[in-house]
Design an enzyme around this catalytic site. Sequence first.
Site, short mmCIF file in Angstrom:
data_model
loop_
_atom_site.label_atom_id
_atom_site.label_comp_id
_atom_site.label_asym_id
_atom_site.label_seq_id
_atom_site.Cartn_x
_atom_site.Cartn_y
_atom_site.Cartn_z
N PRO B 127 14.45 9.74 -0.75
CA PRO B 127 13.42 10.79 -0.78
C PRO B 127 12.80 10.94 -2.18
CG PRO B 127 15.30 11.53 0.50
CD PRO B 127 15.68 10.20 -0.08
N ARG B 269 -22.09 -7.53 22.05
CA ARG B 269 -22.83 -6.27 21.96
C ARG B 269 -24.32 -6.55 21.68
NH1 ARG B 269 -23.52 -0.88 23.06
NH2 ARG B 269 -24.42 0.20 21.26
N GLN B 337 -16.60 -0.89 11.56
CA GLN B 337 -18.02 -0.68 11.34
C GLN B 337 -18.87 -1.54 12.28
OE1 GLN B 337 -18.81 1.70 9.29
NE2 GLN B 337 -21.02 1.52 9.55
N GLU B 364 6.78 -2.18 0.13
CA GLU B 364 7.15 -3.37 -0.65
C GLU B 364 6.47 -3.38 -2.02
OE1 GLU B 364 9.45 -4.80 1.29
OE2 GLU B 364 10.04 -5.91 -0.50
#
Lengths: 264, 384
Positions: B127, B269, B337, B364
């Site tokens: 912690p 699209r 986006q 890491e």
Amino acid sequence: MKILVTVKEVAEVEDEFEISGDDIAEQYLEYDLNEWDDYAVEEAVQISEEAEDVEVVTATIGPERAEETIRMALAKGADRAVRVWDDDIESASYLDVEAKAELLAAVVEEEDPDLVLTGVQAGDESNGATGVTLAEKIGFEWAAVVNQLDLDIEGGVANVHRELEGGVEELTEVESPAVLTIQSGINEPRYASLRGIRQAQSKPLDVQTLDDIGLDADVLESPLAQTDLYEPESEGDATVWNGDAEETAGQLAEFLRDKGVVEG
Amino acid sequence: MDFELPEGIDQIRKEIRRFGENEIEPVAKKYDREEKYPHEVMDKANEMGLLGASIPVEYGGAGYSVLETSIICEELFAIDPGIGFCIVASSFGTEAIQEFGTEDQKAEFLEPVARGEKISGAAISEPHAGSDVSSISTRAEKDGDEYVINGNKMWISNGSIGDFFVVLCQTDPDAEGRYNGFSQIIVESDRDGFEADKIKGKLGIRASDTAELIFDDVRVPEENVVGTEGMGFLQQMQFFDATRVGVAAQGVGLAKGAADRALEYAQEREQFGQPISEFQAIQHKIAEAYTDIEAARNLTYKGAWAVDQGEQITKLASMAKEYGSRVAVDVANEAVQIHGGAGYVDDFDAERFYRDAKILQIYEGTTEIQKNIIARELLGKGMS
């Protein structure tokens, strides 16, 4: 016991493609292990895992590029591989079923297997004839479109289920040595494991020329020649309606009325 | 100069993609939403022999090099970072046992992991000790031929589902030097006094299991010490090159997965009467993404290759980790986006990759720590 599995690398075509000359343009092709052969390899490997002293050998007619596919069969558990290829085969105008069966027959003669497994057909040309033609040439008993196989190794008998037209199944016995053409769905082909892929790199893969298997280039001559390749024109369209019967029945009725099939 | 990859790599890529398409893609969204560990997928991955790729062949693994495992990692993260993480993390911590473990430890702990019967973990962070690793305070006190462990470990992967953990403990608080007096000790999760508290609410890689570990007078035999007592921190540090290259590979894979999805979407699209891939603004995004990915990939492969050659590559590993994770975040952002509104909801994978990417800049060694290391090496300063 030795099982020979014929393995073909097939070209798979993308959804959208272009034709260049007599063939599909190379950039739209991907190469992979023939789907039906994958089932044949799995069947052979399962037999080798269940019984002692079973050697699984794959036989392929194909260029160096096919080795990637062959290694995949080795990774799944085949013990070694034979690949037949040379300049004569490379320059042959068309390798017909007769020629392929002749080449594989020469490999069978060298390997002397107890059982030959082939896929029912290859996904590219779909002749569905090589396995059976091979059986005729080498004088083995055969069963085509096998969807269940129970092998009695000591008795030298294969109990097989064959898929016939119209959902009919035939149960029959085939004495070894035999050729069985394997239908998809007979088993669930495994993934090649990481460990298997590693081990496959060091399994033997012999490349044999026509000369090595005791044949000459005459065997490649074919009365068949490919003259053209084209995309068939669509001659009709199908319309599919989704929804419950009440809704779709009305749409169908309207459609039939529009087309003049029914009046009123 | 030779860019030849090891033999068999094409087969590995192909087979992992096939596995991913059939077994991971159909369930990836579900495990992400439910924040659930994918036991069923792990069983199938084990059947395929996907676990324990780096464990030596003599202990039941596949014995793959750092370069090969990096490529495996790349492929898995391109399919789904959450489940991909679960697969590569199932043998976390075993690198210490491979390198420093006794024969008995290797047989007892490596083999079941390679067979997919056990899941391992590494427990380092606490912690109050994240980037400042040497301030950890979990204490292992010698009592006869046992150690008694007390303390808490935080953000531990596989924490609530793992069978054993390689835990970095303080064994000699009086040792001189910041990095001395620590030991790596194997703690099985069925020991009395061991407790794991699953951490929920993660932004990304939500299929993966993360927990806080609580050690309350946990007793383990002294045979559970890995390597040399007091050298644990220095032992741990030896793996940073490999593990950082591993995260770089995760970044390359995640970015590739996001970019491939954006490329596909852009061609489907249509706006203003044409696919949006016809617009130069979209084309440039895609061109930049794939260029960045290729650069990150080459940095990663070079790092992995150098580790396999036995070189110490502190700076290169940090560069690969920092750049690979940055490319993942940037590319995942552009992928959303390109998807527009469709990228903001979970009908498409883009939003999941976007959420998954951020952790790569944190675990890491954070981006900031990596830059500190790179600068330290460039300025010729030692560790202090």
